[in-house]
Structures are given as C-alpha cells and as structure tokens.
Design a protein around this motif. Structure first.
Motif, mmCIF file in Angstrom:
data_model
loop_
_atom_site.group_PDB
_atom_site.id
_atom_site.type_symbol
_atom_site.label_atom_id
_atom_site.label_comp_id
_atom_site.label_asym_id
_atom_site.label_seq_id
_atom_site.Cartn_x
_atom_site.Cartn_y
_atom_site.Cartn_z
ATOM 1 N N SER A 100 11.824 -2.878 -38.833
ATOM 2 C CA SER A 100 11.035 -1.462 -38.709
ATOM 3 C C SER A 100 10.790 -1.457 -37.235
ATOM 4 O O SER A 100 10.976 -0.246 -36.539
ATOM 5 N N MET B 211 14.028 0.020 -35.565
ATOM 6 C CA MET B 211 14.117 1.399 -36.205
ATOM 7 C C MET B 211 13.431 2.300 -35.401
ATOM 8 O O MET B 211 13.908 3.407 -34.896
ATOM 9 N N VAL B 212 12.110 1.932 -35.411
ATOM 10 C CA VAL B 212 11.228 2.888 -34.585
ATOM 11 C C VAL B 212 11.729 3.112 -33.185
ATOM 12 O O VAL B 212 11.688 4.373 -32.378
ATOM 13 N N TYR C 79 13.115 9.661 -34.856
ATOM 14 C CA TYR C 79 12.358 8.940 -36.060
ATOM 15 C C TYR C 79 11.242 10.052 -36.557
ATOM 16 O O TYR C 79 10.307 10.268 -35.734
ATOM 17 N N PRO D 7 8.806 1.275 -42.074
ATOM 18 C CA PRO D 7 10.209 2.438 -42.105
ATOM 19 C C PRO D 7 11.387 1.393 -42.509
ATOM 20 O O PRO D 7 11.932 1.992 -43.321
ATOM 21 N N TRP E 272 19.634 0.843 -41.326
ATOM 22 C CA TRP E 272 18.604 0.280 -40.921
ATOM 23 C C TRP E 272 18.145 -1.033 -42.020
ATOM 24 O O TRP E 272 17.772 -1.873 -41.905
ATOM 25 N N TRP F 75 6.978 1.111 -28.963
ATOM 26 C CA TRP F 75 7.083 2.330 -30.061
ATOM 27 C C TRP F 75 6.609 3.573 -29.605
ATOM 28 O O TRP F 75 6.471 4.433 -30.275
ATOM 29 N N THR G 298 18.315 12.191 -39.092
ATOM 30 C CA THR G 298 16.954 11.330 -39.458
ATOM 31 C C THR G 298 16.114 12.364 -40.029
ATOM 32 O O THR G 298 14.980 11.976 -40.243
ATOM 33 N N VAL H 78 14.395 7.034 -44.628
ATOM 34 C CA VAL H 78 14.944 7.809 -43.700
ATOM 35 C C VAL H 78 14.525 9.422 -44.267
ATOM 36 O O VAL H 78 15.287 9.916 -45.215
ATOM 37 N N LEU I 66 15.384 4.688 -32.476
ATOM 38 C CA LEU I 66 15.506 5.993 -32.943
ATOM 39 C C LEU I 66 14.615 6.824 -31.799
ATOM 40 O O LEU I 66 14.985 8.037 -31.907
#
Lengths: 409, 409
Positions: free
Chosen positions: B211, B214-215, B222, B231, B181, B4, B16, B270, B218
């Motif tokens: 999450s 997604m993190v 993000y 998230p 997501w 991350w 985003t 988002v 992105l």
C-alpha cells in the motif's frame, strides 16, 4: 520473525471466544421458540446468524450456504468447497448436505428440493425460513423455497436477531475485551498523528501496532474468526479538518494540518463482536468555536449516558442529547441520532432515536455518539460503547474523553 | 512522517480513476435503456451500482440511500448526514432530497412517498426499481415502494449489472493498474514468509508495504474511494499446510512450517475495481506428491487460459480445466468451478462453470483459478485475472506462475 507465534500455555478463560456448548445452548433456545410456534424446521441464510448459532465462519459467495434446524438437529446445505470446513468447525453437526457448485448443470435449489422433501421429509405447515430464498449475492440467482418445494414457509426474518439484541454475560465479556483493544489501538493512533502525516499511513500503522499487541498479549487466548484482516483497528476515515464536516466521510488520503478538527474510529474483533470508540481531537490548541462545539457535544453525550438505563425508552436517550444540543444553541448542526445497538454488525437495532419504541433492557449494548457538524470547521463526535446493567449502565470504552487529553501538539 | 504526502504535480492520466463525464455517459446509456422500455423513472439501491453510475461512495447503514433517475435527471434520496457529502461528490446532481434519520418520528418511506408522488409526480406504469424496497440492512425495516406509493414498480434487478459485465476501456485500465499493485504486494508477501512467522503478521506487513508503494508511487494519481482500508493487499487466509485443504479457509493466526503447501491472495483497489491474484507456494522443496498436484493444477489453468477467448462458451473453459484434471487422475480433488467475473465485487457473474450458458465477450474480465485439494496435504490453486479481447485474452496479473519461483527456502 517469531513474533506472534502461539505459545503452549493452556488457558481455560473464555473471555475471547465462545465454546461449542455455548452455541448448543443458543440453538436450544431457538428450538424452544420454534416449538412454541409449532414449527419443526427452520432455514437460516444470514452468515452472522449462522455464526451466532453454530460458530461456523465462512466467506459468503455466489454459492448458497444454509443452516437447517430440523427436529432439534443441526444440518448444513453447502457447496463442495465448504463440506470439510463445516465438519472441521462445527463438532455437533448432524448432516452436511451438499451440492457441487453454482450455477453447475443442476441448480443448487434442485439438490435442496430433494433433501428437504425426500431426506428430511418436511411436514407441510411446520416449516419456516429466515428469507423467501437464498439472497442474490455475488451473482447468485435462484427460485424461492416455495417455488422449489411447493411448501409454504413461515417467514421469520427477525427471530435470530431478536435473540441477538440481548447479549449474554459471555458476550458482554467479549465486548469488554473488544473495547480494551480498541482503546489500545486508539492510543497508537493519537501518538502517530502529527502535522504532515497522511491519514492512511497513520491508520495502517496504528492498526498494525494495536493488532500486534492484541495477538501477542492474548497468545493462546486469541481466537480469530477470520472476519477481520486486522484484529484491532484505529482509523481515520477522511474526517480531517473541514472534511470532518461529513459525518460519514471516507478515507481520501488526507494530510493533517495545524488547526484541524479530527474525528477518529477504533474497534477490535473479539470472536466476531465489535466495540465502537470514536474521539474528536484537535491539531494544536482549539479555537474558541472548536471549544464551544466540543463542549456542546460533551454535554449531549453526558446527558445521553446519564439518561440511559434499564426500563428507559431509547427515544428518551435521544431526546436527552437533543435537549443538551438545544441548550447550547446548536440543534441546527445535528445530523443523526444518538446511537445504535452493537454486537456483531456495524450497527444493530435498537436505535437511540426519538422514533424508536424500544426500551433499554439489561444486556443490550449501544454506541453513544451524539454529533454536530459545522461547515468549514468540522465534526464533533465521541462514540463510546455501553452495556445496560440491572441498575444502570457501564461504559466499556475507557479512552479519555476530556479536551485536554485530545489535543495534539 | 511526511511519507505519502501528496505533491503538487498536476496529472491528466485517468488510469487510476474515472471522471464525472464518464459517469454521465454511463447514466446516458442507462437512460436510453429505460426509454426503450418506455420507462421514465428508475430507483437504484445497491451501493456498488450507485457508485458505478455516479461516483458516489458512501457507507451503507440502516439509513436508506436511493439514486433516483427521473426523466434523464439524477437525484438522490438520503439521510441528513449524507446531504452535503452527495453534493460534494456528485457535481451533476440535480436534487438531493432528504429525510432526517431512521427510524425517526416519521419513517423515511413517508418522506419518499411525498417526493415521488408530489414533487416528482411519477407517471403510473412508467416507474421501475432495482428492488421492491430498501434492503433490510443493519436493522432497517420498511414497507415496499408499492405499499408506500400505491404504484406498481417494474422490477429491474439486473439492469445495471448487465452494463457492468462488459468493462469499458477505461475500466480495463483500472483493472490493469489493480493487477500491477496486487503483484507488488504479493512480492512482499513472498519475501516475508518464513518458517516460524505468523500469517497475520506477514499479511499486515506485506499489505502495508504494498500500500505504501502504491500511494507514494501514484502520488496525485491515487484516488481512494474509501472502500478499502488497505489500497493494496497480499494475504494468507488460513490456507497454510494441511489447513490449505479448505478452499475457503479463514485466517487463524497460523505459523509457517517446513513442508507446508501455501495458498495466497492479493489485490488492490483502484477506484473500486479489484483484480485477483493467488499463488500456490511451498515452504522448502516440494515432495513428489506436491509437485504432481502442482503440475496438474498448472495444466488445468493453462488449458482454461488456452480455451478462453471471444465467442467461447464459459462452460467450455470450465470443461477444459476439468478435462486436464481428469487426465492427471485428480478429478476427485476438484471442489469448485474454474473462475468468476471480476470488477467491483469479490465475485461477479458470469461464471466459468459447466452450467453457465454465457459466452465470453470482449471486455469481460475473469479470474482463472481451477483448484484441487488433498486432505492432509493442502490446496493447489493459482488465480490470475484476464480480460477478453477482440482476438483472444490478455492475462493482467504478471506474477511468476512456475514452481521454481514459488519455493520459499
């Protein structure tokens, strides 16, 4: 994946929840207050107050949900999607009045009008309400109770909150339990924090581990109310390194670096009651300035905790921490008061603030969190939860406060 | 634990997040509306509206935070703990006026009085506000703006929400990203669900995995706003087996059993925008009755989606799903309307409800979620997010809806 499965142990402990009998006693106290005011009917709108009085938890939406206390009996006015939910959760409910939906072809307040005027036949002059009407939430719009019924409602917005300020012994037990799991989750947070890790990753992992412990170790004593996704949480909220200069920073996906000053947060939800634990920590050995500011913060928190006790003015507790900051020459770095009431909401009155006129009484619960903030370096704030007792205070959060315990190497 | 960690890729995509220029355009539109009304000053209190107009995210507490739009310029009135935070977040801010604390020795409204009357010298008759005064939140109490200043404020509680109802193309992109997501997290939720697992365990794990994806995926795209701990989320909320009969059940730590009807939920945050995805699933092969009710629900959702489009009445979309339920002989199992507006809050107006007088317009975003509930058996509800386009609708949540895809063996 059988973890967290409930066992079959029967438990009579109530340190993790309250019983319908307890709610009935609260209602009885409220009814007595209403009688003193010569009132027969009281309408409650606020979801935390409804939960406090009846144990009903629900998701507030555009559809008004109203607790109606009338001649000592408990009824609800709810949308159709909550009728069975209310009957399931509140064993002592007398009537569940309902409307289908909002907005619907007939506005919910028209149904309420009929119920209040026809079915309950309210007595003019003896009716009260927490608010002029249902709150405008998630798109709800509607007329005031007075416009709908033609009756004048006595507005008592603070009556239930007045009850909530002094915590009952059972509630103090819930808060102690909450502090215990906040401590546990925070332990994981500290263990997981290392250079290069992301705050969101550490937050979610620590909260997962703390919640797992809480649910498995409590077993059948765990009574979720549905308010919180995580039973226990320990988190960073963007207060990392220079960004910890912002007392109310927000999570930004920051990464830990050597030299960072950190400010954490932890809590757990025990039957809707939330403790507050925060710690200032350092990524590696603190600099001279970091140590200085940490010591000033500790002195202020100690001064506040030593001053607090039954009969003491809230303002004097704030003054004590301000005086300590002044002695350390850092008054210019102060950005907020010393603390706030704790219970079911994030902050509650009264406040440990020089402007408060309130006096600490046994059963009140507060955060103690004097803080200082230096641009470029960060924030310095511990927060502990304490309860006022008959002869002093008891700090419920037990996590180590000393600097040696809070250095991450 | 370097997962991350943000990389160093520079990205010019904005699917985003929104830029300060975008917020300035929104403010310009608002200022034009105010000018049409011959107004010079507008005070905004609601945190979602302040974020919508300026990109400022903050934690609402007992301390009022007010956005002041005056003669086309943007200023804030904030407590001392937010001064630097505002300057950090809002590059186009003109003035940050402040007070130290609430309650403090001088009430914040006394500071505001001086600022409005002396520094800004408001013009009587040309001032407006979203509310009569700062809301009573977390223990705040204070006088109304009129009582404090002696000026009459035009109340415009709906003006910013009116803007928010029609989503801009950039906002629709945020919603598409959010739906993506939500779908991902839901995939994990379904994979983790098995007989004997606990809903809290599955919820936290699926949300953690969604999450994390997604993190990491992105990366620099993000842009957390700090509103959400996860998230992306995918959850059970107590709608498991017979308990799924309650449309708004709450998480109770339930354990999955063979034969259960399940209702799920998923979303992601988002830049403050949230999609909505829900699915009805079955633990093992569904019974004849489970199949019947699933089919009725699908027919109702299809009817609503087929009816929706620009120029169509919201009421007609609700009527279409009700007619489908009627055809299936299950009208008595309906407990709520077909859907609600979506954006930054859980529900927003307008509502897909027979009582609505609103018309669907391009840029509006809704949930479509007709549901039926049978005691002892459970709830049957899918929810999908759709946007109204120039010539129809586009469903943004893509998760499979058919029964075969939703059986867990």
């Amino acid at each position: 994946m059988r973890a967290w499965t409930h066992g079959f142990t029967v438990s009579f402990m109530t340190r993790t929840h309250l019983t319908p009998d307890h709610h009935k006693k609260r209602l009885q106290r409220l009814v007595e207050k209403l009688e003193e005011l010569n009132l027969e009917t009281f309408l409650v709108f606020k979801s935390t107050n409804i939960f406090y009085l009846t144990g009903l938890s629900f998701i507030p939406t555009e559809r008004p949900i109203i607790l109606i206390i009338h001649k000592g009996e408990v009824s609800f006015f709810v949308p159709s999607l909550e009728i069975d939910h209310v009957e399931h959760q509140v064993p002592f409910v007398e009537n569940v009045y309902s409307y289908f939906e909002f907005p619907d072809e007939q506005h919910p307040m028209q149904h309420l009008r009929r119920i209040l005027l026809k079915e309950l036949a309210l007595s003019p002059g003896r009716v009260a309400s927490e608010a002029p009407g249902a709150p405008s939430y998630w798109g709800y719009k509607g007329e005031s109770l007075e416009d709908v019924t033609g009756l004048k409602f006595n507005l008592l917005p603070e009556t239930v909150m007045d009850m909530r300020v002094i915590k009952e012994p059972e509630e103090i037990e819930l808060m102690k339990e909450s502090a215990k799991w906040a401590d546990r989750a925070h332990k994981y947070l500290q263990e997981l924090t290392e250079v290069g890790a992301n705050e969101i990753d550490v937050t979610i992992k620590a909260s997962t581990m703390g919640s797992h412990d809480m649910v498995t170790e409590l077993g059948d004593d765990y009574h979720p109310t549905g308010f919180s996704m995580f039973p226990a949480i320990a988190l960073y909220r963007g207060q990392i390194g220079p960004n910890s200069f912002f007392p109310h920073a927000l999570s930004r996906g920051l990464v830990f670096s050597k030299g960072d000053t950190l400010v954490t947060g932890a809590s757990s939800d025990v039957y809707g009651v939330h403790s507050e634990l925060e710690r200032t920590m350092f990524m590696g050995d603190p600099s001279r300035r970091q140590k200085e500011l940490f010591e000033a913060m500790m002195a202020a928190q100690n001064a506040a905790l030593e001053t607090a006790g039954p009969g003491v003015y809230c303002s004097d507790v704030d003054r004590a921490s301000r005086d300590a900051f002044k002695k350390h020459g850092v008054s210019n770095l102060v950005r907020h008061h010393t603390g706030h009431g704790l219970g079911m909401e994030g902050h509650e009155r009264p406040f440990l603030d020089i402007g408060s006129e309130d006096v600490l009484e046994p059963g009140m619960i507060f955060s103690c969190e004097p803080g200082i903030y230096e641009r470029g370096l960060g924030g310095f704030r511990h927060s502990d939860t304490f309860v006022v007792t008959e002869d002093g205070i008891e700090v419920l959060t037990k996590y180590p406060r000393d600097i040696e315990s809070l250095i991450i190497n």
